[in-house]
Design an enzyme around this catalytic site. Structure first.
Site, PDB file in Angstrom:
ATOM      1  N   HIS A   1      -0.899  -1.870   7.557  1.00 41.79           N
ATOM      2  CA  HIS A   1      -1.410  -0.643   6.928  1.00 41.79           C
ATOM      3  C   HIS A   1      -2.936  -0.762   6.862  1.00 41.79           C
ATOM      4  CE1 HIS A   1      -0.276   2.689   3.873  1.00 41.79           C
ATOM      5  NE2 HIS A   1      -1.533   2.891   4.284  1.00 41.79           N
ATOM      6  N   ILE A   2      -3.637  -0.042   7.742  1.00 41.11           N
ATOM      7  CA  ILE A   2      -5.091  -0.182   7.796  1.00 41.11           C
ATOM      8  C   ILE A   2      -5.734   0.216   6.474  1.00 41.11           C
ATOM      9  CG2 ILE A   2      -5.271   0.066  10.298  1.00 41.11           C
ATOM     10  CD1 ILE A   2      -6.293   2.919   9.783  1.00 41.11           C
ATOM     11  N   HIS A   3      -6.867  -0.398   6.215  1.00 39.21           N
ATOM     12  CA  HIS A   3      -7.618  -0.109   4.996  1.00 39.21           C
ATOM     13  C   HIS A   3      -9.076  -0.479   5.207  1.00 39.21           C
ATOM     14  CE1 HIS A   3      -5.625  -4.034   4.762  1.00 39.21           C
ATOM     15  NE2 HIS A   3      -6.652  -4.476   4.052  1.00 39.21           N
ATOM     16  N   MET A   4      -9.954   0.373   4.734  1.00 41.20           N
ATOM     17  CA  MET A   4     -11.403   0.189   4.853  1.00 41.20           C
ATOM     18  C   MET A   4     -11.921  -0.394   3.547  1.00 41.20           C
ATOM     19  SD  MET A   4     -14.119   0.902   6.833  1.00 41.20           S
ATOM     20  CE  MET A   4     -13.798   2.357   7.823  1.00 41.20           C
TER      21      MET A   4
ATOM     22  N   PHE B   1       0.824  -1.209   0.000  1.00 38.87           N
ATOM     23  CA  PHE B   1       0.000   0.000   0.000  1.00 38.87           C
ATOM     24  C   PHE B   1       0.859   1.260   0.000  1.00 38.87           C
ATOM     25  CE2 PHE B   1      -3.477  -2.655   2.227  1.00 38.87           C
ATOM     26  CZ  PHE B   1      -3.994  -3.058   1.008  1.00 38.87           C
TER      27      PHE B   1
END
Length: 163
Positions: free
Chosen positions: A118-121, A24
């Site tokens: 790595h956060i992701h919605m 990302f």
């Protein structure tokens, strides 16, 4: 109790994480939005298609900054992430005439995050009966639209409505 088995995900969740860095972050740093399927770039977050979608229109909202938890996001970054998630929900409902939308995060490897650091919605359109025998029996997804076309449609709509 019913159980739903998703064996096609096993390779995905057990695969060794790349030593080359965060995928990302690499996408965020690149200028080639078409090749990386980046739909929209905001101030602190971006929208990108999922390369392994459950359905056509499956996209994600991510911060540019590499953070692993929601608690480490600043208020402005979190607010923009939610605004982009709202816009993405509106966009996939309009373009795909979905009957519902799944929105969610898997934070951490134990929670099922494929890229845990790595956060992701996730935002993906859903329809009544959108799982078919191919997925259940043949471990195969049948998607009616190729990723470049999905990217073009979502990007064009974001350009049309984004401030």
């Amino acid at each position: 109790m019913d159980y739903l088995w998703t064996p096609w995900r096993y390779k995905y969740i057990t695969e060794k994480v790349s030593e080359e860095g965060c995928v990302f972050c690499q996408i965020a740093e690149s200028n080639d939005d078409e090749a990386n399927l980046v739909v929209h770039r905001g101030k602190d977050n971006f929208v990108v298609l999922n390369r392994y979608p459950y359905n056509s229109g499956h996209a994600m909202v991510l911060p540019f900054r590499h953070v692993a938890t929601l608690g480490t996001l600043g208020e402005d970054v979190a607010a923009e992430m939610m605004r982009l998630t709202q816009q993405l929900e509106t966009t996939v409902r309009k373009l795909y005439r979905s009957e519902g939308v799944n929105v969610g995060m898997n934070i951490g490897k134990a929670a099922g995050a494929g890229v845990a650091g790595h956060i992701h919605m996730h935002v993906l359109p859903r329809w009544i009966g959108d799982s078919n025998f191919e997925t259940v029996v043949a471990e195969t997804r049948v998607l009616p639209e190729e990723l470049p076309e999905t990217w073009r449609r979502l990007r064009d709509e974001f350009r049309r409505v984004a401030p």
